[in-house]
Design a protein around this motif. Structure first.
Motif, PDB file in Angstrom:
ATOM      1  N   GLU A  11      -3.366  -9.286  -6.198  1.00  0.00           N
ATOM      2  CA  GLU A  11      -3.695  -8.665  -7.485  1.00  0.00           C
ATOM      3  C   GLU A  11      -2.828  -7.419  -7.690  1.00  0.00           C
ATOM      4  O   GLU A  11      -2.955  -6.431  -6.955  1.00  0.00           O
ATOM      5  N   PRO A  12      -1.953  -7.401  -8.683  1.00  0.00           N
ATOM      6  CA  PRO A  12      -1.003  -6.278  -8.848  1.00  0.00           C
ATOM      7  C   PRO A  12      -1.710  -4.932  -8.964  1.00  0.00           C
ATOM      8  O   PRO A  12      -1.242  -3.949  -8.373  1.00  0.00           O
ATOM      9  N   ASN A  13      -2.828  -4.883  -9.676  1.00  0.00           N
ATOM     10  CA  ASN A  13      -3.480  -3.591  -9.883  1.00  0.00           C
ATOM     11  C   ASN A  13      -4.055  -3.055  -8.582  1.00  0.00           C
ATOM     12  O   ASN A  13      -4.033  -1.847  -8.335  1.00  0.00           O
ATOM     13  N   ILE A  14      -4.584  -3.971  -7.759  1.00  0.00           N
ATOM     14  CA  ILE A  14      -5.160  -3.519  -6.489  1.00  0.00           C
ATOM     15  C   ILE A  14      -4.051  -3.053  -5.542  1.00  0.00           C
ATOM     16  O   ILE A  14      -4.181  -2.051  -4.840  1.00  0.00           O
ATOM     17  N   GLU A  16      -1.335  -1.757  -6.478  1.00  0.00           N
ATOM     18  CA  GLU A  16      -0.931  -0.450  -7.013  1.00  0.00           C
ATOM     19  C   GLU A  16      -1.872   0.659  -6.518  1.00  0.00           C
ATOM     20  O   GLU A  16      -1.458   1.714  -6.037  1.00  0.00           O
ATOM     21  N   ALA A  17      -3.170   0.382  -6.582  1.00  0.00           N
ATOM     22  CA  ALA A  17      -4.164   1.387  -6.214  1.00  0.00           C
ATOM     23  C   ALA A  17      -4.059   1.746  -4.726  1.00  0.00           C
ATOM     24  O   ALA A  17      -4.022   2.938  -4.354  1.00  0.00           O
ATOM     25  N   PHE A  20      -0.997   3.636  -3.797  1.00  0.00           N
ATOM     26  CA  PHE A  20      -1.089   5.041  -4.229  1.00  0.00           C
ATOM     27  C   PHE A  20      -1.892   5.854  -3.216  1.00  0.00           C
ATOM     28  O   PHE A  20      -1.470   6.915  -2.754  1.00  0.00           O
ATOM     29  N   ILE A  21      -3.069   5.312  -2.849  1.00  0.00           N
ATOM     30  CA  ILE A  21      -3.965   6.060  -1.959  1.00  0.00           C
ATOM     31  C   ILE A  21      -3.305   6.318  -0.594  1.00  0.00           C
ATOM     32  O   ILE A  21      -3.337   7.436  -0.079  1.00  0.00           O
ATOM     33  N   ARG A  24      -0.119   8.586  -0.626  1.00  0.00           N
ATOM     34  CA  ARG A  24      -0.518   9.970  -0.798  1.00  0.00           C
ATOM     35  C   ARG A  24      -0.857  10.587   0.569  1.00  0.00           C
ATOM     36  O   ARG A  24      -0.707  11.764   0.798  1.00  0.00           O
ATOM     37  N   LYS A 105     -14.718  -5.825  -1.738  1.00  0.00           N
ATOM     38  CA  LYS A 105     -14.299  -5.228  -3.014  1.00  0.00           C
ATOM     39  C   LYS A 105     -15.523  -5.173  -3.906  1.00  0.00           C
ATOM     40  O   LYS A 105     -16.341  -6.101  -3.871  1.00  0.00           O
ATOM     41  N   PRO A 106     -15.714  -4.245  -4.821  1.00  0.00           N
ATOM     42  CA  PRO A 106     -14.870  -3.038  -4.914  1.00  0.00           C
ATOM     43  C   PRO A 106     -15.177  -2.065  -3.759  1.00  0.00           C
ATOM     44  O   PRO A 106     -16.326  -1.954  -3.373  1.00  0.00           O
ATOM     45  N   PHE A 107     -14.151  -1.414  -3.341  1.00  0.00           N
ATOM     46  CA  PHE A 107     -14.312  -0.486  -2.222  1.00  0.00           C
ATOM     47  C   PHE A 107     -14.185   0.954  -2.719  1.00  0.00           C
ATOM     48  O   PHE A 107     -13.682   1.203  -3.803  1.00  0.00           O
ATOM     49  N   SER A 108     -14.612   1.857  -1.848  1.00  0.00           N
ATOM     50  CA  SER A 108     -14.400   3.279  -2.172  1.00  0.00           C
ATOM     51  C   SER A 108     -13.078   3.698  -1.549  1.00  0.00           C
ATOM     52  O   SER A 108     -12.789   3.335  -0.402  1.00  0.00           O
ATOM     53  N   ASN A 109     -12.283   4.406  -2.287  1.00  0.00           N
ATOM     54  CA  ASN A 109     -10.950   4.813  -1.821  1.00  0.00           C
ATOM     55  C   ASN A 109     -11.047   5.557  -0.491  1.00  0.00           C
ATOM     56  O   ASN A 109     -10.262   5.321   0.420  1.00  0.00           O
ATOM     57  N   SER A 110     -12.049   6.432  -0.400  1.00  0.00           N
ATOM     58  CA  SER A 110     -12.139   7.272   0.794  1.00  0.00           C
ATOM     59  C   SER A 110     -12.470   6.435   2.027  1.00  0.00           C
ATOM     60  O   SER A 110     -11.945   6.666   3.109  1.00  0.00           O
TER      61      SER A 110
ATOM     62  N   THR B 698     -12.826  -3.828  -8.778  1.00  0.00           N
ATOM     63  CA  THR B 698     -12.122  -3.121  -7.708  1.00  0.00           C
ATOM     64  C   THR B 698     -11.052  -2.200  -8.288  1.00  0.00           C
ATOM     65  O   THR B 698     -10.963  -1.023  -7.933  1.00  0.00           O
ATOM     66  N   SER B 699     -10.267  -2.769  -9.203  1.00  0.00           N
ATOM     67  CA  SER B 699      -9.238  -1.948  -9.835  1.00  0.00           C
ATOM     68  C   SER B 699      -9.855  -0.760 -10.542  1.00  0.00           C
ATOM     69  O   SER B 699      -9.400   0.384 -10.404  1.00  0.00           O
ATOM     70  N   ARG B 701     -12.724   0.726 -10.122  1.00  0.00           N
ATOM     71  CA  ARG B 701     -13.296   1.745  -9.235  1.00  0.00           C
ATOM     72  C   ARG B 701     -12.192   2.561  -8.549  1.00  0.00           C
ATOM     73  O   ARG B 701     -12.228   3.793  -8.512  1.00  0.00           O
ATOM     74  N   PHE B 703      -9.042   3.062  -9.413  1.00  0.00           N
ATOM     75  CA  PHE B 703      -8.276   3.974 -10.273  1.00  0.00           C
ATOM     76  C   PHE B 703      -9.140   5.086 -10.826  1.00  0.00           C
ATOM     77  O   PHE B 703      -8.672   6.216 -10.996  1.00  0.00           O
ATOM     78  N   GLU B 705     -11.545   6.472  -9.240  1.00  0.00           N
ATOM     79  CA  GLU B 705     -11.668   7.461  -8.156  1.00  0.00           C
ATOM     80  C   GLU B 705     -10.404   8.308  -8.030  1.00  0.00           C
ATOM     81  O   GLU B 705     -10.469   9.512  -7.800  1.00  0.00           O
TER      82      GLU B 705
END
Lengths: 122, 911
Positions: A11-14, A16-17, A20-21, A24, A105-110, B698-699, B701, B703, B705
Motif C-alpha cells: 500500500e503506497p500510503n502505508i 509513505e507513513a 517517514f516515521i 525521522r 493495522k491500524p497501528f500507533s506510530n509510537s 491505517t493510513s 491513523r 498520518f 499521528e
C-alpha cells in the motif's frame, strides 16, 4: 550510521507513513512491494530488520516468513509482521512461522517505532 | 330420388299391402329359423349348424343392399369398376387366409368380442382405445345403416308407386321407421338372448345364412330372366355390351387399386365382418372351406350384374334410377313373381347387414362405453354376477335401439341423397382406418398403444376432413369456400387437395392421405414410445399366437426372449434382484450384459426364484405365458395379477417411504454442507472487509499521528499528508456505500424504478459519466449509435451503473498502448445484448471464473482504487433486472457481455 530496515508492503500510503516515521528516527528504509520477489530482495542485501505485510500481491507474507526462517543467513533475522486481518488465527500463524513480533493495522506510530527500535538493537 | 321413383315404368303389379304381407311372412320365417337354431344349439345338437357352409353363407353379410341393388347401378354408371368391391375380399380370402386364421385364433384365444375389443386388448387393455375404435365404428357405420333403410324404403316405393294410381302414396319416412323398428326388435330378440362367453349367436347366423341363399337366388333368377328371357342368351348380351357405352369405359389404375385395397381392408375391419368372420366362427377349419367357397359366392352374385345393367339401360327410359334395375327390369316385363323375389333378395341383404352391424356395434358400445361408465358410477362394483348380466343385456338392448335410431335419423336428415355406392365407399374408408393398428397388432410386437392411438386419431381425422364431411355436399357441413380455397384461405389444407396435391380422384386422395398419415403416425408413435408390461405381454400373445397355443409341456423349444423374462422378473422380484439374477446367469454363460440365453436350466432357476415371491402356480403360469406351453389365459393371469397388485402396492408404498427417508437425509446433508460453505464464505467475507477497512484506516491513523506530532514535518508534508487522509476517508466511504449497495441487491430488497428509455441514451450518459472521472486515462470508445437505438423498459440508473462500471474497468485495466473500447448493442433472440470489448490483454483464463465474486480484484490495489466489489454489484444488478452479465472469452481483449430483456420482468405495467 542508522540501522537498515527493509519494508515489504504494497500500500503506497502505508509505505509513505512508515518510511517517514522510521527515517525521522534515523533508520535507513528500503521498500519492496511484490511478494514473489521479496525473498530475493532480502537475500540480496540482508537488512537489520524486516517489516513484512501479510497480504501481498502474488505471495503471502507467511510464505515469505517461512522461507526466511528456513535459510541459515536469515534464520534469526528480526521480522515485524503487519496485518490488516486482525484475527486470532493470523497471530497464531505468525508465531508458529517465527515472527519476531506481530502488529495489527491500524497501528500507533509510537508502537511501531518502539518495536523497530527494540528489534533492531537485538 | 323421388322424381326417378315417379318415372318407373310398368303396369299395376303386386299390391302394396300384399307386399307388406310377404315381408311379414318372410320375417316370421326368419324368426322360426333363428328360433329353431337356438333351440338346437341350446340342446347341444349343433350338427349342421357347425357346418362350414353356414359359416361361408354368413360371410355374405358383406353383400348388402349396396351390392344387391347398388352394384347394378354402379355398373350402369361406371362400368366394370364395381368388380373391385368383390375383388378385395376375394384376394383376402384366397391370398391372405393365413392372416385370417391368425385373427380367428387370436379371437378365440383371447375371447375377443369385437374389433374394438381386439385393439383394446392387444394394446394393453386400453379402454381409451376401445372407446376410440367404437366411436369410429359407430360414425363409420351409421351412414351405412341409413343406406340399408333407404334401399328398403326405395324398393317399397317402387311397388307403392304402381299402386298410387288407385290409392294414396304411403309415407316413405314411416316405412323406413317401421323397418328400423322391426329390425331393432329382431336384433334384440336374437342378438341379446343370452350372454354367451364367446358372443356367438347361432340363431342369428342361421337366419343370415338363409338370407344369403335368398339374395343369391333372387339375383341369379333376375339374371337368368334377363339373359334368356329378355335377351336371346349370352351372345345377345355380349352384342348389347358392345353397342352400349360399356365398352368405352376405361380402367383407371389408381382408382382400381384404391378400391380393391379399400374393400380388402373393410372386409377385415368392418364391425359386422369381424363379427361373422372372427366372433361367430365356431371352427378354425371352416376358414379353409370359406377361402374358396366365399369367392365363389361373390363370383355368382356378381355374374349377372353387367347383363342386368345393360338390359336396364337399353330397355328402360333414360333417367330411370339404375340402382333399382334389379326390381324395375322384371316389373317392366310384367314378371311380378320374379320382382317380388328380387324385392325379398334386397330386403334380405339390407336386413342381414343391419342385424349383424347392430349386434357388433351394440357389443362395442356396451362393453367400452356404457359398462365402464355404469361401473364407475356404481362404485360398489360387480360383486353379484347375476346383477351385472342383467345390466349388460339391458345396455346391449338399449345400444341396439340407439344405433338403429341413429341410422334412421341419418336417413331422415341426409334426405336420402347420394348414390348408394358413394355412401358405401365413405363408410369403407372410415372403418379401414383401423387396419394399421389391427395388422400391426397381430404381426408386429413393437406396435404400442401410443402408436395405435396416434394412427387411429390422425387417420380418422383426415378421413372425416377430406371425405366424410365433404360427402354431405357443398355447403352442408363445410362451406364451398372451404372446399375451393381451404380453411382460412390456406390452399394446401383444401379438403380435397391436401398438401397441394391436385387432380387426384377425391376418393383416391382421401384414402391415400388418411392411410398414409395413419400408418406413419402408427409406426413412428410405436417406435418412439415404450410398451408397458401388459402391452408387452399381450403383444407376445397376439403376434406369437400359434406358438402359444401349442400343447408342448416343459420349457423346451421355447421362443421366449430374455428381455421379456427380465421385464416380468423385475416386476416380481424387483429391479435389482432380477438384474443380479440375469447378470449372474449371463456371466455363467460367458457373456456380458443382462440377457442370457434362455435355456431350460435358466427357466427352471427363474421359476424357483419367482415361486418364492408369488407361489408356484402363478410363477409357472407367468412363465408359461411368456414362453409358451401353457394353457392359462391372460384373463386368468390378470386375476392373479390383481391379487398380487395389492402386495405390490404395499411394497411400493414401503419403497416410496424409504426413498423419501433417503431423500430427506440427503437434503439434510446438503443443507448442512451448504451451511458450512456459507459459514466459510462469511468468515472469508468478514476477513476481507476487515482488511479493506483497516488499510485506509491505517493510513489515516498514521498520518494523523504524524500531523499531531507537529514540529518537524514541513508544510509540504503537511499538505501532502492531509490530502492522503482526505482521499482515504473518501475511499472508506465508497467502500461502505458499495457494501450496503451489494447487501441490498443480494437480499432482493432493492427498490427498482422502472421506466421506458432508449438503450442509446443510457450508454451515452454512462460514457459521459466515465469521461469526467478524475485521473482517468483517455480511452477511445467505439460505438454504433444507430444499432443502439433500441427501446427498453428497466431501471435506467441501475443499468447505467453497470455500464459505468464496465467502462471504468476498461479505462483502468486496458493495457494497450492506444486503448480502445468497442460497445456493440443488438437485439438477439428477443434479448438486448450489449458487448464491451477492449483491445487490452484481457483477463487470464484461470481468473475469468472468479471476477464476479466479491473482493476478487486481480491486480494490485494501487492501480485499482476500488475494493473489488464493482463486478459483484454489476452481477447483482443484472440479476435484479432479469438479465445477466458474463465474461466473453476469446475476444482478444477484455470483453463483457450484458444481456437483458427489453422489458424487465418485474416492470409490470409501466408506461
Amino acid at each position: 550510521m542508522g540501522k537498515r530496515v527493509l519494508l515489504i508492503e504494497d500500500e503506497p500510503n502505508i509505505i509513505e507513513a512508515i518510511r517517514f516515521i522510521l527515517s525521522r528516527d534515523g533508520f535507513a528504509v528500503d521498500t519492496h512491494s511484490d511478494g514473489s520477489t521479496a525473498l530475493q530482495a532480502v537475500q540480496a542485501k540482508v537488512p537489520d530488520l524486516v517489516i513484512l505485510d501479510v497480504m501481498l500481491p502474488n505471495r503471502s507474507g507467511f510464505d515469505i516468513l517461512r522461507d526466511l526462517r528456513a535459510q541459515a543467513e536469515t534464520e534469526n533475522l528480526p521480522v515485524l509482521m503487519l496485518t490488516a486481518r486482525g484475527q486470532k488465527k493470523d497471530r497464531e500463524m505468525a508465531e508458529r512461522f517465527g515472527a519476531s513480533r506481530f502488529m495489527t493495522k491500524p497501528f500507533s506510530n509510537s508502537e511501531v517505532l518502539k518495536s523497530v527500535r527494540e528489534l533492531a538493537s537485538l | 330420388m323421388k322424381t326417378t321413383v315417379q318415372q318407373i315404368w310398368g303396369k299395376t303389379v303386386v299390391p302394396f299391402n300384399i307386399l307388406v304381407l310377404v315381408c311379414i311372412l318372410y320375417v316370421i320365417l326368419l324368426f322360426l329359423v333363428a328360433f329353431g337354431a337356438e333351440k338346437r344349439a341350446a340342446k347341444g345338437q349343433l350338427g349342421w349348424l357347425r357346418s362350414p357352409l353356414i359359416y361361408t353363407l354368413s360371410l355374405s353379410v358383406y353383400c348388402t343392399a349396396w351390392t344387391f341393388y347398388g352394384a347394378v347401378g354402379y355398373a350402369a354408371r361406371s362400368g366394370l369398376e364395381f368388380v373391385t368391391i368383390y375383388l378385395g375380399p376375394t384376394l383376402v380370402m384366397v391370398g391372405w387366409w393365413w392372416a385370417l386364421r391368425k385373427l380367428v385364433r387370436i379371437g378365440r384365444a383371447q375371447r375377443v368380442t369385437s374389433v374394438a375389443d381386439l385393439i383394446s386388448s392387444r394394446y394393453g387393455k386400453s379402454n381409451a382405445l376401445g372407446v376410440i375404435v367404437t366411436v369410429m365404428a359407430v360414425i363409420g357405420t351409421t351412414p351405412y345403416i341409413a343406406l340399408q333403410l333407404q334401399s328398403v324404403t326405395l324398393s317399397f316405393a317402387v311397388f307403392a308407386n304402381e299402386r298410387s294410381a288407385g290409392g294414396a302414396l304411403p309415407d316413405l319416412n314411416s316405412t323406413a321407421l317401421w323397418v328400423a323398428a322391426g329390425l331393432a326388435v329382431f336384433t334384440i330378440v336374437f342378438g341379446t338372448r343370452s350372454l354367451d362367453a364367446n358372443e356367438r349367436h347361432h340363431g342369428v347366423v342361421t337366419a343370415i345364412a338363409l338370407e344369403a341363399v335368398v339374395k343369391l337366388a333372387a339375383l341369379l333368377a333376375v339374371g337368368v330372366f334377363v339373359v334368356w328371357g329378355v335377351a336371346d342368351g349370352p351372345s345377345d348380351i355380349l352384342a348389347r355390351i358392345d353397342t352400349s357405352h360399356f365398352s368405352q369405359w376405361q380402367i383407371k389404375g389408381e382408382r382400381w387399386f384404391t378400391l380393391i385395397f379399400l374393400s380388402a381392408a373393410a372386409f377385415l375391419t368392418l364391425p359386422r365382418m369381424f363379427q361373422v368372420l372372427v366372433v361367430e366362427n365356431v371352427n378354425e377349419r371352416h376358414l379353409a372351406t370359406a377361402s374358396w367357397a366365399f369367392p365363389l359366392y361373390l363370383f355368382l352374385i356378381s355374374l349377372f350384374v353387367v347383363p342386368i345393367a345393360v338390359v336396364g339401360l337399353s330397355a328402360l327410359p333414360e333417367g330411370t334410377n339404375p340402382d333399382l334395375f334389379v326390381l324395375t327390369v322384371p316389373l317392366n316385363y310384367n314378371a311380378e313373381g320374379l320382382a317380388t323375389l328380387a324385392f325379398l333378395g334386397g330386403f334380405s341383404s339390407a336386413t342381414s347387414m343391419v342385424i349383424i352391424a347392430a349386434i357388433a356395434l351394440s357389443t362395442m358400445v356396451s362393453n367400452h362405453i356404457v359398462m365402464p361408465i355404469w361401473l364407475s358410477v356404481r362404485k360398489v362394483g360387480a360383486t353379484v354376477s347375476g346383477d351385472v348380466r342383467g345390466v349388460v343385456l339391458m345396455s346391449r338392448r338399449v345400444s341396439i335401439g340407439a344405433i338403429l335410431a341413429l341410422g334412421y335419423l341419418y336417413y331422415r336428415f341426409s334426405g336420402g341423397g347420394g348414390a348408394l355406392a358413394a355412401i358405401g365407399l365413405v363408410s369403407f374408408a372410415g372403418v379401414a382406418q383401423v387396419l394399421p393398428a389391427l395388422l400391426g397388432g397381430i404381426f408386429w410386437r413393437g406396435a404400442t398403444r401410443n402408436g395405435a392411438v396416434a394412427g387411429l386419431i390422425i387417420g380418422f381425422s383426415v378421413w372425416a376432413y377430406s371425405m366424410f364431411i365433404p360427402s354431405f355436399g357443398e355447403g352442408a357441413l363445410m362451406s364451398s369456400a372451404m372446399l375451393t380455397d381451404g380453411p382460412w384461405g390456406i390452399g394446401w389444407l383444401r379438403p380435397q387437395a391436401l398438401f397441394g396435391i391436385q387432380g387426384l380422384d377425391p376418393l383416391v386422395h382421401a384414402v391415400f392421405w388418411s392411410m398414409a398419415l395413419n400408418t406413419s403416425a402408427f409406426v413412428i408413435g410405436s417406435l418412439v414410445s415404450f410398451p408397458g408390461p401388459i402391452e408387452r405381454l399381450q403383444g407376445a400373445q397376439f403376434v406369437n399366437v400359434f406358438e402359444h397355443s401349442g400343447t408342448a409341456r416343459g420349457w423346451q423349444g421355447s421362443a421366449a426372449e430374455a428381455e421379456d423374462l427380465l421385464v416380468m422378473a423385475q416386476r416380481i422380484l424387483g429391479a435389482q434382484q432380477a438384474q443380479a439374477l440375469f447378470q449372474a446367469e449371463s456371466q455363467g454363460q460367458g457373456r456380458d450384459g443382462y440377457l442370457p440365453d434362455v435355456t431350460a436350466d435358466f427357466i427352471g432357476k427363474l421359476e424357483r426364484e419367482l415361486t418364492g415371491s408369488v407361489g408356484a402356480a402363478t410363477a409357472h403360469a407367468m412363465l408359461g405365458q411368456i414362453i409358451g406351453g401353457s394353457t392359462v389365459s391372460v384373463h386368468d393371469l390378470m386375476a392373479v395379477a390383481d391379487e398380487t397388485a395389492q402386495m405390490l402396492e404395499y411394497s411400493s408404498q414401503l419403497e416410496a417411504k424409504s426413498q423419501e427417508l433417503a431423500r430427506t437425509g440427503r437434503q439434510l446433508r446438503d443443507a448442512n454442507e451448504k451451511l458450512k460453505e456459507l459459514s466459510i464464505q462469511k468468515d472469508a467475507f468478514l476477513s476481507q472487509i476487515s482488511h479493506e477497512l483497516r488499510t485506509p484506516m491505517t493510513s489515516i491513523r498514521a498520518f494523523s499521528e504524524i500531523l499531531m506530532d507537529g514540529g518537524d514535518a514541513g508544510d509540504e508534508y503537511r499538505q501532502k499528508y492531509s490530502t492522503i487522509i482526505h482521499d482515504e476517508t473518501i475511499r472508506l466511504t465508497r467502500l461502505l456505500d458499495d457494501l450496503l449497495d451489494l447487501s441490498v441487491l443480494e437480499n432482493g430488497q432493492v427498490t427498482l424504478n422502472y421506466s421506458s428509455a432508449n438503450l442509446n441514451d443510457i450508454i451515452s450518459s454512462a460514457v459521459a459519466a466515465t469521461s469526467s472521472l478524475d485521473g482517468a486515462r483517455a480511452i477511445s470508445i467505439l460505438r454504433d449509435g444507430g444499432r443502439e437505438n433500441l427501446p427498453i423498459t428497466t431501471d435506467a440508473d441501475r443499468l447505467r451503473q453497470v455500464f459505468i462500471n464496465l467502462i471504468a474497468n476498461a479505462t483502468k485495466y486496458c493495457d494497450a498502448r492506444v486503448p480502445e473500447l468497442a460497445i456493440k448493442a443488438r437485439l438477439r433472440g428477443g434479448m438486448l445484448v450489449v458487448d464491451f470489448v477492449d483491445n487490452g490483454s484481457g483477463i487470464a483464463k484461470r481468473s475469468q471464473s472468479v471476477i464476479f465474486e466479491k473482493f476478487s480484484r486481480l491486480s494490485d490495489h494501487a492501480a485499482a482504487g476500488g475494493a473489488g466489489l464493482g463486478l459483484a454489484i454489476c452481477r447483482e444488478i443484472m440479476t435484479n433486472l432479469g438479465g445477466q452479465i458474463s465474461y466473453l472469452p476469446g475476444q482478444g481483449g477484455g470483453a463483457f457481455r450484458v444481456t437483458m430483456p427489453p422489458i424487465a420482468p418485474k416492470a409490470g405495467a409501466v408506461k
